[in-house]
Design a protein around this motif. Structure first.
Motif, PDB file in Angstrom:
ATOM      1  N   LEU A  58       0.832  -1.198   0.000  1.00 40.44           N
ATOM      2  CA  LEU A  58       0.000   0.000   0.000  1.00 40.44           C
ATOM      3  C   LEU A  58       0.871   1.254   0.000  1.00 40.44           C
ATOM      4  O   LEU A  58       1.868   1.331   0.724  1.00 40.44           O
ATOM      5  CB  LEU A  58      -0.905   0.031   1.234  1.00 40.44           C
ATOM      6  CG  LEU A  58      -1.834  -1.151   1.466  1.00 40.44           C
ATOM      7  CD1 LEU A  58      -2.767  -0.856   2.632  1.00 40.44           C
ATOM      8  CD2 LEU A  58      -2.636  -1.472   0.226  1.00 40.44           C
ATOM      9  N   THR A  59       0.475   2.223  -0.804  1.00 40.62           N
ATOM     10  CA  THR A  59       1.177   3.501  -0.810  1.00 40.62           C
ATOM     11  C   THR A  59       0.196   4.585  -1.202  1.00 40.62           C
ATOM     12  O   THR A  59      -0.927   4.311  -1.632  1.00 40.62           O
ATOM     13  CB  THR A  59       2.392   3.471  -1.768  1.00 40.62           C
ATOM     14  OG1 THR A  59       3.134   4.686  -1.624  1.00 40.62           O
ATOM     15  CG2 THR A  59       1.934   3.313  -3.218  1.00 40.62           C
ATOM     16  N   GLY A  60       0.611   5.835  -1.038  1.00 38.97           N
ATOM     17  CA  GLY A  60      -0.256   6.961  -1.356  1.00 38.97           C
ATOM     18  C   GLY A  60      -0.105   7.398  -2.797  1.00 38.97           C
ATOM     19  O   GLY A  60       0.803   6.971  -3.517  1.00 38.97           O
ATOM     20  N   ALA A  61      -1.021   8.271  -3.223  1.00 35.50           N
ATOM     21  CA  ALA A  61      -1.017   8.742  -4.607  1.00 35.50           C
ATOM     22  C   ALA A  61      -0.380  10.116  -4.756  1.00 35.50           C
ATOM     23  O   ALA A  61      -0.507  10.756  -5.794  1.00 35.50           O
ATOM     24  CB  ALA A  61      -2.446   8.780  -5.145  1.00 35.50           C
ATOM     25  N   HIS A  62       0.322  10.589  -3.728  1.00 34.96           N
ATOM     26  CA  HIS A  62       1.069  11.845  -3.848  1.00 34.96           C
ATOM     27  C   HIS A  62       2.098  11.696  -4.961  1.00 34.96           C
ATOM     28  O   HIS A  62       2.672  10.609  -5.158  1.00 34.96           O
ATOM     29  CB  HIS A  62       1.772  12.148  -2.520  1.00 34.96           C
ATOM     30  CG  HIS A  62       2.527  13.431  -2.505  1.00 34.96           C
ATOM     31  ND1 HIS A  62       3.816  13.537  -2.996  1.00 34.96           N
ATOM     32  CD2 HIS A  62       2.174  14.668  -2.075  1.00 34.96           C
ATOM     33  CE1 HIS A  62       4.234  14.789  -2.850  1.00 34.96           C
ATOM     34  NE2 HIS A  62       3.251  15.486  -2.304  1.00 34.96           N
ATOM     35  N   PRO A  63       2.355  12.761  -5.749  1.00 39.92           N
ATOM     36  CA  PRO A  63       3.307  12.638  -6.872  1.00 39.92           C
ATOM     37  C   PRO A  63       4.643  12.019  -6.493  1.00 39.92           C
ATOM     38  O   PRO A  63       5.227  11.260  -7.273  1.00 39.92           O
ATOM     39  CB  PRO A  63       3.467  14.092  -7.333  1.00 39.92           C
ATOM     40  CG  PRO A  63       2.145  14.725  -7.022  1.00 39.92           C
ATOM     41  CD  PRO A  63       1.704  14.087  -5.734  1.00 39.92           C
ATOM     42  N   GLY A  64       5.150  12.299  -5.290  1.00 39.74           N
ATOM     43  CA  GLY A  64       6.410  11.697  -4.868  1.00 39.74           C
ATOM     44  C   GLY A  64       6.312  10.192  -4.740  1.00 39.74           C
ATOM     45  O   GLY A  64       7.213   9.448  -5.159  1.00 39.74           O
ATOM     46  N   TYR A  65       5.196   9.715  -4.177  1.00 36.75           N
ATOM     47  CA  TYR A  65       4.982   8.272  -4.047  1.00 36.75           C
ATOM     48  C   TYR A  65       4.740   7.630  -5.419  1.00 36.75           C
ATOM     49  O   TYR A  65       5.152   6.495  -5.664  1.00 36.75           O
ATOM     50  CB  TYR A  65       3.799   7.990  -3.118  1.00 36.75           C
ATOM     51  CG  TYR A  65       4.040   8.361  -1.671  1.00 36.75           C
ATOM     52  CD1 TYR A  65       5.179   7.940  -1.005  1.00 36.75           C
ATOM     53  CD2 TYR A  65       3.110   9.143  -0.980  1.00 36.75           C
ATOM     54  CE1 TYR A  65       5.401   8.281   0.324  1.00 36.75           C
ATOM     55  CE2 TYR A  65       3.321   9.488   0.353  1.00 36.75           C
ATOM     56  CZ  TYR A  65       4.469   9.056   0.998  1.00 36.75           C
ATOM     57  OH  TYR A  65       4.695   9.395   2.305  1.00 36.75           O
ATOM     58  N   GLN A  66       4.050   8.356  -6.289  1.00 37.55           N
ATOM     59  CA  GLN A  66       3.829   7.836  -7.643  1.00 37.55           C
ATOM     60  C   GLN A  66       5.165   7.601  -8.345  1.00 37.55           C
ATOM     61  O   GLN A  66       5.382   6.541  -8.956  1.00 37.55           O
ATOM     62  CB  GLN A  66       2.973   8.820  -8.446  1.00 37.55           C
ATOM     63  CG  GLN A  66       1.547   8.948  -7.959  1.00 37.55           C
ATOM     64  CD  GLN A  66       0.792  10.039  -8.698  1.00 37.55           C
ATOM     65  OE1 GLN A  66       1.390  10.859  -9.410  1.00 37.55           O
ATOM     66  NE2 GLN A  66      -0.511  10.088  -8.529  1.00 37.55           N
ATOM     67  N   HIS A  67       6.051   8.582  -8.257  1.00 37.17           N
ATOM     68  CA  HIS A  67       7.371   8.464  -8.900  1.00 37.17           C
ATOM     69  C   HIS A  67       8.142   7.283  -8.307  1.00 37.17           C
ATOM     70  O   HIS A  67       8.773   6.506  -9.030  1.00 37.17           O
ATOM     71  CB  HIS A  67       8.156   9.762  -8.712  1.00 37.17           C
ATOM     72  CG  HIS A  67       9.559   9.685  -9.214  1.00 37.17           C
ATOM     73  ND1 HIS A  67       9.876   9.721 -10.562  1.00 37.17           N
ATOM     74  CD2 HIS A  67      10.752   9.550  -8.551  1.00 37.17           C
ATOM     75  CE1 HIS A  67      11.188   9.616 -10.707  1.00 37.17           C
ATOM     76  NE2 HIS A  67      11.733   9.520  -9.505  1.00 37.17           N
ATOM     77  N   ARG A  68       8.066   7.142  -6.981  1.00 36.65           N
ATOM     78  CA  ARG A  68       8.795   6.045  -6.326  1.00 36.65           C
ATOM     79  C   ARG A  68       8.243   4.698  -6.761  1.00 36.65           C
ATOM     80  O   ARG A  68       9.002   3.746  -6.980  1.00 36.65           O
ATOM     81  CB  ARG A  68       8.686   6.191  -4.809  1.00 36.65           C
ATOM     82  CG  ARG A  68       9.514   5.159  -4.037  1.00 36.65           C
ATOM     83  CD  ARG A  68       9.293   5.299  -2.545  1.00 36.65           C
ATOM     84  NE  ARG A  68       9.575   6.645  -2.088  1.00 36.65           N
ATOM     85  CZ  ARG A  68       9.210   7.098  -0.883  1.00 36.65           C
ATOM     86  NH1 ARG A  68       8.551   6.306  -0.056  1.00 36.65           N
ATOM     87  NH2 ARG A  68       9.509   8.334  -0.526  1.00 36.65           N
ATOM     88  N   ALA A  69       6.908   4.605  -6.910  1.00 36.00           N
ATOM     89  CA  ALA A  69       6.297   3.336  -7.327  1.00 36.00           C
ATOM     90  C   ALA A  69       6.768   2.939  -8.726  1.00 36.00           C
ATOM     91  O   ALA A  69       7.072   1.772  -8.983  1.00 36.00           O
ATOM     92  CB  ALA A  69       4.778   3.449  -7.288  1.00 36.00           C
ATOM     93  N   VAL A  70       6.838   3.915  -9.641  1.00 36.37           N
ATOM     94  CA  VAL A  70       7.315   3.621 -10.996  1.00 36.37           C
ATOM     95  C   VAL A  70       8.785   3.207 -10.961  1.00 36.37           C
ATOM     96  O   VAL A  70       9.196   2.275 -11.667  1.00 36.37           O
ATOM     97  CB  VAL A  70       7.103   4.840 -11.920  1.00 36.37           C
ATOM     98  CG1 VAL A  70       7.755   4.604 -13.281  1.00 36.37           C
ATOM     99  CG2 VAL A  70       5.606   5.107 -12.093  1.00 36.37           C
ATOM    100  N   GLU A  71       9.577   3.861 -10.132  1.00 37.21           N
ATOM    101  CA  GLU A  71      10.986   3.474  -9.997  1.00 37.21           C
ATOM    102  C   GLU A  71      11.107   2.059  -9.425  1.00 37.21           C
ATOM    103  O   GLU A  71      11.997   1.291  -9.823  1.00 37.21           O
ATOM    104  CB  GLU A  71      11.723   4.475  -9.088  1.00 37.21           C
ATOM    105  CG  GLU A  71      11.996   5.813  -9.744  1.00 37.21           C
ATOM    106  CD  GLU A  71      12.887   5.659 -10.976  1.00 37.21           C
ATOM    107  OE1 GLU A  71      14.011   5.140 -10.824  1.00 37.21           O
ATOM    108  OE2 GLU A  71      12.442   6.032 -12.077  1.00 37.21           O
TER     109      GLU A  71
ATOM    110  N   ASP B 285       6.014  -5.330  -9.455  1.00 41.35           N
ATOM    111  CA  ASP B 285       5.720  -5.835 -10.799  1.00 41.35           C
ATOM    112  C   ASP B 285       4.628  -5.038 -11.510  1.00 41.35           C
ATOM    113  O   ASP B 285       4.520  -5.097 -12.737  1.00 41.35           O
ATOM    114  CB  ASP B 285       5.286  -7.301 -10.720  1.00 41.35           C
ATOM    115  CG  ASP B 285       6.382  -8.194 -10.168  1.00 41.35           C
ATOM    116  OD1 ASP B 285       7.551  -7.966 -10.515  1.00 41.35           O
ATOM    117  OD2 ASP B 285       6.053  -9.089  -9.371  1.00 41.35           O
ATOM    118  N   GLY B 286       3.800  -4.325 -10.770  1.00 40.76           N
ATOM    119  CA  GLY B 286       2.706  -3.581 -11.389  1.00 40.76           C
ATOM    120  C   GLY B 286       1.964  -2.771 -10.345  1.00 40.76           C
ATOM    121  O   GLY B 286       2.271  -2.830  -9.144  1.00 40.76           O
ATOM    122  N   LEU B 287       0.958  -2.008 -10.804  1.00 45.35           N
ATOM    123  CA  LEU B 287       0.238  -1.092  -9.922  1.00 45.35           C
ATOM    124  C   LEU B 287      -1.267  -1.179 -10.142  1.00 45.35           C
ATOM    125  O   LEU B 287      -1.735  -1.322 -11.268  1.00 45.35           O
ATOM    126  CB  LEU B 287       0.659   0.360 -10.196  1.00 45.35           C
ATOM    127  CG  LEU B 287       2.123   0.740  -9.991  1.00 45.35           C
ATOM    128  CD1 LEU B 287       2.350   2.171 -10.461  1.00 45.35           C
ATOM    129  CD2 LEU B 287       2.508   0.583  -8.524  1.00 45.35           C
TER     130      LEU B 287
END
Length: 337
Positions: free
Chosen positions: A102-115, A123-125
């Motif tokens: 689980l993570t948040g949708a803040h732009p910083g977390y979004q970038h980290r998830a893609v990284e 593996d995916g989101l």
């Protein structure tokens, strides 16, 4: 003494299928017939089989983990919708040995998830509840990131998504209110910058017009209890005898305000919510509501994501579920004096 590990052969025997079929299900192969996959998933649950993640990762170079991006709101974990999504995801992911992060949708977390995906840490989101000016779904599509959206994507973003027919659901609410005798309608919408908020309003207004009713009163909410109460205060003092509230949480807030202003439900005002969450059945009076099958939607998102992880070239898919009306105490014909 350590318990002996269950083997693929034992799962295959319990499911009545071949070892190869079990292996394909465990590895998320998309072409497995749905009924066979469900047999294998049930057998995995019954036997307690646990995939060897370390061995599989060496072969597949996968993390066996997917991210769930939740809205960055103070009320996120008060909303039963998200717990229902997770209840839908887990029965699909658990038998495959895939962890949910689980993570948040803040732009910083979004970038980290893609990284994390680029570095094989995810593996995916699964991404929930975006709004019109959110660039993230479009960026995921452009970068070919394995991702599934819960809800309709912003205009122009071609990404696999799962949703409910919001307009049809709002129309069901109007039908229930009219059948109960309401002739002057009002609605508390979701945020109108979100597709769900706008589509529920459009479906509500169109259905009211089909019945030849006066233009409904409209107050914008935000899908929270507090937002529903605030919007109901905006409507207080204006005449209406039927109220459609675009989420159950907001409807519970609205019921409190109606009671405060001496408006009895369903005697003076009939009320219909949307979701069929736990808030609807625990409300006083119990809430008539439009049910969206959130657990089924979550399971579908999980299966689509596993398919995308296994086949990144899979074409974009849109799955839209049909809503249904659940009748309870808040929307009955007004009792005779």
């Amino acid at each position: 003494m350590a318990r002996r590990a269950v083997t693929l052969e034992e799962v295959a025997k319990a499911a009545g299928v071949s070892r190869a079929t079990v292996s394909r299900v465990v590895n998320g192969v998309a072409s497995v017939d749905r009924s066979l996959r469900e047999q294998v998933e049930a057998a995995i649950s019954t036997t307690g089989y646990v995939p060897n993640r370390a061995a599989r990762s060496l072969v597949t170079r996968r993390a066996d983990a997917v991210g769930l991006l939740l809205p960055e709101d103070d009320d996120t974990f008060d909303d039963p919708h998200f717990a229902r999504v997770i209840r839908g995801l887990m029965p699909v992911l658990n038998p495959l040995g895939i962890h949910l992060v689980l993570t948040g949708a803040h732009p910083g977390y979004q970038h980290r998830a893609v990284e994390d995906i680029r570095h094989n840490r995810l593996d995916g989101l699964v991404v929930l509840h975006t709004h019109d000016d959110d660039p993230f779904p479009g960026a995921l599509a452009r970068d070919h990131v394995p991702a599934v959206l819960g809800g309709r994507p912003p205009l122009g973003a071609r990404i696999t998504h799962v949703d409910v027919d919001h307009e049809a659901g709002a129309a069901l609410a109007v039908e229930a209110l009219v059948a109960a005798g309401s002739t002057r309608l009002a609605t508390i919408t979701g945020p109108l910058r979100s597709p769900a908020g706008r589509e529920r309003l459009a479906g509500f207004q169109a259905a009211a017009a089909r019945h030849g009713l006066p233009e409904p009163l409209v107050a914008e909410g935000d899908f929270t209890h507090v937002g529903g109460a605030r919007a109901a205060e905006d409507l207080a003092g204006r005449h209406f005898d039927g109220l459609f509230v675009a989420s159950d949480l907001m409807a519970v807030g609205a019921l409190t305000v109606l009671r405060k202003h001496g408006r009895r439900v369903p005697h003076d005002v009939r009320v219909v919510g949307f979701d069929d969450s736990a808030a609807a059945s625990s409300a006083d009076p119990q809430l008539t509501t439009v049910r969206q099958p959130v657990e089924d939607m979550g399971s579908t998102m999980a299966r689509l994501l596993v398919s995308l992880i296994n086949d990144p070239e899979r074409e974009v898919v849109s799955v839209v579920f049909a809503p249904e009306l659940v009748t309870r105490q808040s929307c009955f014909p007004a009792p005779r004096p």
